[in-house]
Design a protein around this motif. Structure first.
Motif, short mmCIF file in Angstrom:
data_model
loop_
_atom_site.label_atom_id
_atom_site.label_comp_id
_atom_site.label_asym_id
_atom_site.label_seq_id
_atom_site.Cartn_x
_atom_site.Cartn_y
_atom_site.Cartn_z
N VAL A 92 0.88 -1.18 0.06
CA VAL A 92 -0.20 0.00 0.16
C VAL A 92 0.98 1.28 -0.13
N THR A 93 1.90 1.45 0.71
CA THR A 93 2.84 2.54 0.66
C THR A 93 3.68 2.59 -0.74
N ARG A 94 3.87 1.45 -1.28
CA ARG A 94 4.77 1.46 -2.49
C ARG A 94 3.96 1.87 -3.88
N VAL A 95 2.72 1.40 -3.94
CA VAL A 95 1.95 1.22 -4.93
C VAL A 95 0.95 2.21 -4.98
N GLY A 96 0.50 2.53 -3.52
CA GLY A 96 -0.62 3.48 -3.32
C GLY A 96 -1.86 2.81 -3.02
N PHE A 97 -2.77 3.85 -2.29
CA PHE A 97 -3.94 2.97 -1.58
C PHE A 97 -4.90 2.72 -2.76
N PHE A 98 -5.05 3.39 -3.64
CA PHE A 98 -6.34 3.24 -4.50
C PHE A 98 -6.00 1.82 -5.40
N LEU A 99 -4.83 1.65 -6.01
CA LEU A 99 -4.41 0.37 -6.81
C LEU A 99 -4.54 -0.81 -5.83
N THR A 100 -3.83 -0.87 -4.78
CA THR A 100 -3.76 -1.80 -3.95
C THR A 100 -5.24 -2.14 -3.20
N PRO A 128 -12.68 2.47 -2.72
CA PRO A 128 -11.21 3.06 -2.66
C PRO A 128 -11.29 4.49 -3.35
N GLY A 129 -11.92 4.57 -4.41
CA GLY A 129 -11.98 5.88 -5.01
C GLY A 129 -12.83 7.01 -4.18
N ALA A 130 -13.81 6.54 -3.63
CA ALA A 130 -14.61 7.41 -2.64
C ALA A 130 -13.27 7.89 -1.53
N LEU A 131 -12.93 7.09 -1.01
CA LEU A 131 -11.77 7.48 0.29
C LEU A 131 -10.73 8.15 -0.43
N VAL A 132 -10.24 8.00 -1.52
CA VAL A 132 -9.35 8.65 -2.30
C VAL A 132 -9.71 10.14 -2.14
N LEU A 133 -10.95 10.39 -2.78
CA LEU A 133 -11.57 11.67 -3.03
C LEU A 133 -11.69 12.45 -1.52
N LEU A 134 -12.26 11.78 -0.90
CA LEU A 134 -12.60 12.19 0.53
C LEU A 134 -11.24 12.68 1.32
N PHE A 135 -10.16 11.77 1.44
CA PHE A 135 -9.02 12.03 2.30
C PHE A 135 -8.03 12.88 1.38
N ASN A 136 -7.57 12.52 0.08
CA ASN A 136 -6.57 13.17 -0.46
C ASN A 136 -7.05 14.52 -1.00
N HIS A 137 -8.15 14.79 -1.43
CA HIS A 137 -8.76 15.80 -2.25
C HIS A 137 -9.66 16.67 -1.52
N THR A 138 -10.49 16.35 -0.55
CA THR A 138 -11.26 16.81 0.27
C THR A 138 -10.81 17.42 1.61
N LEU A 139 -10.32 16.43 2.60
CA LEU A 139 -9.85 16.54 3.51
C LEU A 139 -8.42 17.07 3.87
N PRO A 142 -3.51 13.00 3.31
CA PRO A 142 -3.11 12.14 2.11
C PRO A 142 -3.04 10.80 2.34
N LEU A 143 -3.52 9.99 1.69
CA LEU A 143 -3.46 8.54 1.71
C LEU A 143 -2.17 8.24 0.71
N PRO A 144 -1.50 7.02 0.98
CA PRO A 144 -0.43 6.89 0.05
C PRO A 144 -0.90 6.80 -1.54
N VAL A 145 -0.18 7.29 -2.47
CA VAL A 145 -0.30 7.76 -3.72
C VAL A 145 0.37 6.69 -4.52
N SER A 146 -0.20 6.56 -5.83
CA SER A 146 0.58 5.89 -6.74
C SER A 146 1.93 6.58 -7.31
N PRO A 147 3.00 5.59 -7.41
CA PRO A 147 4.07 6.42 -8.17
C PRO A 147 3.91 6.68 -9.54
N PHE A 148 2.69 6.24 -10.01
CA PHE A 148 2.28 6.56 -11.70
C PHE A 148 1.69 7.80 -11.76
#
Length: 152
Positions: A92-100, A128-139, A142-148
């Motif tokens: 999860v920390t290497r590849v990112g929260f959403f993908l894993t 996972p998309g809703a959680l990324v939207l909530l934590f990374n972009h709204t609140l 940041p959750l771990p993000v993808s290296p891509f």
């Protein structure tokens, strides 16, 4: 003897061991002494204490239940879930929260009996998309993000 060797008791015992290990590890870190309420482990310790208490209650109830519990039915299912959790927590920390999380959901949902492909795909992308939207972009937490890409 089958009251002690069934799936419910074993899962509760593993949950209790995990909570106790996490609680014990919260004392190993060195943090500045700014008071207990400002410590970074204050809230996790409260949650872990509740987790330990509820697991102990459920474990006592499962062991003392008068009805004979069915034996372990799917050991492969349990092993697959343990392997999936270990892989998930390491990636999860290497590849990112959403993908894993999407891959983890795609693996775990069929193991739990959800096998309709549209439901699995929708859940694996939506939650996972809703959680990324909530934590990374709204609140802004940041959750771990993808290296891509930084979007997920």
């Amino acid at each position: 003897m089958s009251r002690l060797l069934n799936e419910r008791v074993l899962v509760l015992f593993v949950l209790l061991l995990a909570a106790l290990a996490l609680y014990a590890s919260s004392f190993l870190g060195s943090y500045s002494d700014v008071g207990s309420a400002h410590s970074p482990v204050f809230f996790p310790r409260i949650i872990l204490t509740i987790w330990i208490g509820l697991t102990l209650i459920a474990l006592v109830q499962a062991v003392t239940d008068a009805a004979e519990a069915p034996p372990i039915s799917g050991l492969w299912r349990l092993l697959l879930l343990v392997a999936a959790v270990l892989i998930y927590t390491n990636l999860v920390t290497r590849v990112g929260f959403f993908l894993t999380s999407a891959v983890f959901s795609t693996v775990c949902l069929p193991v739990f009996g959800v096998r309709h492909p549209l439901v699995v795909i929708a859940y694996a992308l939506a939650v996972p998309g809703a959680l990324v939207l909530l934590f990374n972009h709204t609140l802004g937490m940041p959750l771990p993000v993808s290296p891509f890409t930084h979007y997920f």
